[in-house]
Design a protein around this motif. Structure first.
Motif, mmCIF file in Angstrom:
data_model
loop_
_atom_site.group_PDB
_atom_site.id
_atom_site.type_symbol
_atom_site.label_atom_id
_atom_site.label_comp_id
_atom_site.label_asym_id
_atom_site.label_seq_id
_atom_site.Cartn_x
_atom_site.Cartn_y
_atom_site.Cartn_z
ATOM 1 N N ALA A 34 -1.503 -0.124 -0.944
ATOM 2 C CA ALA A 34 -0.516 -0.084 -2.071
ATOM 3 C C ALA A 34 -1.104 -0.680 -3.488
ATOM 4 C CB ALA A 34 0.669 -0.514 -1.736
ATOM 5 N N GLU A 35 -1.198 0.269 -4.354
ATOM 6 C CA GLU A 35 -1.832 -0.301 -5.634
ATOM 7 C C GLU A 35 -0.693 -0.521 -6.816
ATOM 8 O OE1 GLU A 35 -5.604 1.933 -6.814
ATOM 9 O OE2 GLU A 35 -4.554 3.337 -5.497
ATOM 10 N N GLY A 36 -0.823 -1.318 -7.550
ATOM 11 C CA GLY A 36 -0.032 -1.167 -8.844
ATOM 12 C C GLY A 36 1.330 -2.078 -8.570
ATOM 13 N N LEU A 37 1.332 -3.331 -7.581
ATOM 14 C CA LEU A 37 2.275 -3.874 -7.202
ATOM 15 C C LEU A 37 2.729 -5.132 -8.043
ATOM 16 C CD1 LEU A 37 1.098 -4.228 -3.437
ATOM 17 C CD2 LEU A 37 3.203 -2.998 -4.338
ATOM 18 N N GLU A 38 3.780 -5.399 -8.199
ATOM 19 C CA GLU A 38 4.204 -6.515 -8.843
ATOM 20 C C GLU A 38 5.130 -7.604 -7.911
ATOM 21 O OE1 GLU A 38 6.646 -5.215 -12.350
ATOM 22 O OE2 GLU A 38 5.099 -3.831 -12.956
ATOM 23 N N ALA A 116 10.490 -7.054 7.097
ATOM 24 C CA ALA A 116 11.728 -6.338 7.257
ATOM 25 C C ALA A 116 11.589 -5.168 8.105
ATOM 26 C CB ALA A 116 12.763 -6.180 5.911
ATOM 27 N N ILE A 117 10.550 -4.319 7.337
ATOM 28 C CA ILE A 117 10.008 -3.215 8.020
ATOM 29 C C ILE A 117 9.444 -3.444 9.420
ATOM 30 C CG2 ILE A 117 8.343 -1.213 7.894
ATOM 31 C CD1 ILE A 117 10.784 -1.027 5.676
ATOM 32 N N PHE A 197 -2.945 -4.330 1.360
ATOM 33 C CA PHE A 197 -3.450 -3.514 2.369
ATOM 34 C C PHE A 197 -2.510 -3.775 3.493
ATOM 35 C CE2 PHE A 197 -6.475 -3.589 6.407
ATOM 36 C CZ PHE A 197 -6.405 -2.111 6.673
ATOM 37 N N PHE A 198 -2.095 -3.044 4.446
ATOM 38 C CA PHE A 198 -1.090 -3.033 5.617
ATOM 39 C C PHE A 198 -1.751 -2.409 6.726
ATOM 40 C CE2 PHE A 198 1.294 -3.386 1.607
ATOM 41 C CZ PHE A 198 2.006 -4.609 1.739
ATOM 42 N N ILE A 199 -1.442 -3.072 7.924
ATOM 43 C CA ILE A 199 -1.945 -2.385 9.039
ATOM 44 C C ILE A 199 -0.348 -2.274 9.972
ATOM 45 C CG2 ILE A 199 -3.119 -2.863 11.367
ATOM 46 C CD1 ILE A 199 -4.992 -4.419 9.725
ATOM 47 N N LEU A 200 -0.095 -1.337 10.365
ATOM 48 C CA LEU A 200 1.014 -0.909 11.331
ATOM 49 C C LEU A 200 0.483 -0.737 12.684
ATOM 50 C CD1 LEU A 200 1.674 0.195 8.309
ATOM 51 C CD2 LEU A 200 4.082 0.753 9.357
ATOM 52 N N GLY A 215 5.751 4.135 8.254
ATOM 53 C CA GLY A 215 4.854 3.883 7.081
ATOM 54 C C GLY A 215 5.480 4.498 5.895
ATOM 55 N N GLU A 216 6.256 5.504 6.269
ATOM 56 C CA GLU A 216 6.770 6.333 4.966
ATOM 57 C C GLU A 216 7.958 5.343 4.488
ATOM 58 O OE1 GLU A 216 7.940 9.086 2.240
ATOM 59 O OE2 GLU A 216 6.218 8.998 3.618
ATOM 60 N N ALA A 217 8.837 4.558 5.289
ATOM 61 C CA ALA A 217 9.523 3.649 4.906
ATOM 62 C C ALA A 217 8.997 2.395 3.807
ATOM 63 C CB ALA A 217 10.457 2.937 5.913
ATOM 64 N N LEU A 218 7.866 2.075 4.383
ATOM 65 C CA LEU A 218 7.408 0.982 3.874
ATOM 66 C C LEU A 218 6.644 1.385 2.503
ATOM 67 C CD1 LEU A 218 5.875 -2.042 3.815
ATOM 68 C CD2 LEU A 218 3.904 -0.778 4.896
#
Length: 239
Positions: A34-38, A116-117, A197-200, A215-218
């Protein structure tokens, strides 16, 4: 560093060693950037997810002991397959589910969302700083010589995994020990993280559709952390 790679290049450079799939042929991972996070933004989405996750954990634990919940039981078996003792080193999902019934820890919106996810979808889920990676990640069995940057007795320390232990690693060393037990300091999320970067992780009986739903919810929740958030995904493993 990973910053030399686009998220797509990074994701498709990630790999799972066949020696790991020999232990658990049913293993799959959904990888997400995910890019562009605050990450320090105040976020009602995170607050709502935390409340829902705490209620979900309470309901699950009212019906069964934590070690009998399907995904937690599966991960306990996976830990035993490479010699780890799951009652001593709990996978991240079990650790969070145990805590969630009494209240999940609050860190910041970014961390709160993925914790939470994880509980809501009963999937071990790790979040790390994409820019701190040295090349793509890979899931492998350790030689025992790899370096793991951590905290021991309150001080920075370098540890080494046990030979045969399942680890996530990049070109610089271990990023997570025992599959999804403990993440390292070097790639940890921070207040400065803008690309994560996330690993599910998934094992049977969790189906591919359930993994994709998590993944969609995240991804949807992360989009609430900035006006320009972009999410890239890739499924890897026993497809």
């Amino acid at each position: 560093m990973s910053s030399r790679l686009s998220p797509t290049e990074f994701l498709y450079g990630c790999s799972i060693d066949p020696a790991v799939l020999e232990l658990r042929p049913d293993y799959r991972a959904l990888l997400l950037v995910a890019e562009g996070l605050e990450p320090q933004a105040d976020n009602e989405v995170a607050d709502d997810l935390i409340r829902r996750a705490e209620a979900r954990a309470a309901a699950l634990l009212a019906d069964a002991p934590v070690d009998q919940l399907p995904q937690i039981s599966a991960w306990r078996d996976a830990y035993r397959s490479f010699g780890a003792k799951p009652q001593r080193t709990r996978n991240s999902l079990e650790a969070l589910t145990r805590r969630a019934a009494a209240g999940l820890p609050r860190v910041n919106a970014l961390t709160d969302i993925y914790n939470a996810i994880s509980v809501l979808h009963q999937i071990p889920l790790g979040g790390e700083d994409f820019e701190r990676y040295e090349g793509p990640t890979r899931l492998a069995r350790a030689t025992g010589e790899e370096e793991f940057d951590t905290i021991a007795a309150g001080e920075p320390a370098i540890e080494h995994p046990e030979p045969g232990e399942v680890i996530w690693r990049d070109d610089a060393g271990v990023t997570c020990r025992r599959w999804n037990w403990r993440q390292g300091r070097r790639t940890a999320l921070s207040a400065e993280t803008t690309t994560a970067f996330f690993i599910l992780d998934a094992l049977a009986p969790l189906a591919d559709g359930q993994l994709e739903e998590a993944g969609e919810a995240l991804g949807q929740a992360l989009e609430s952390l900035g006006s320009a958030v972009q999410v890239s995904k890739r499924m890897a493993g026993a497809l």
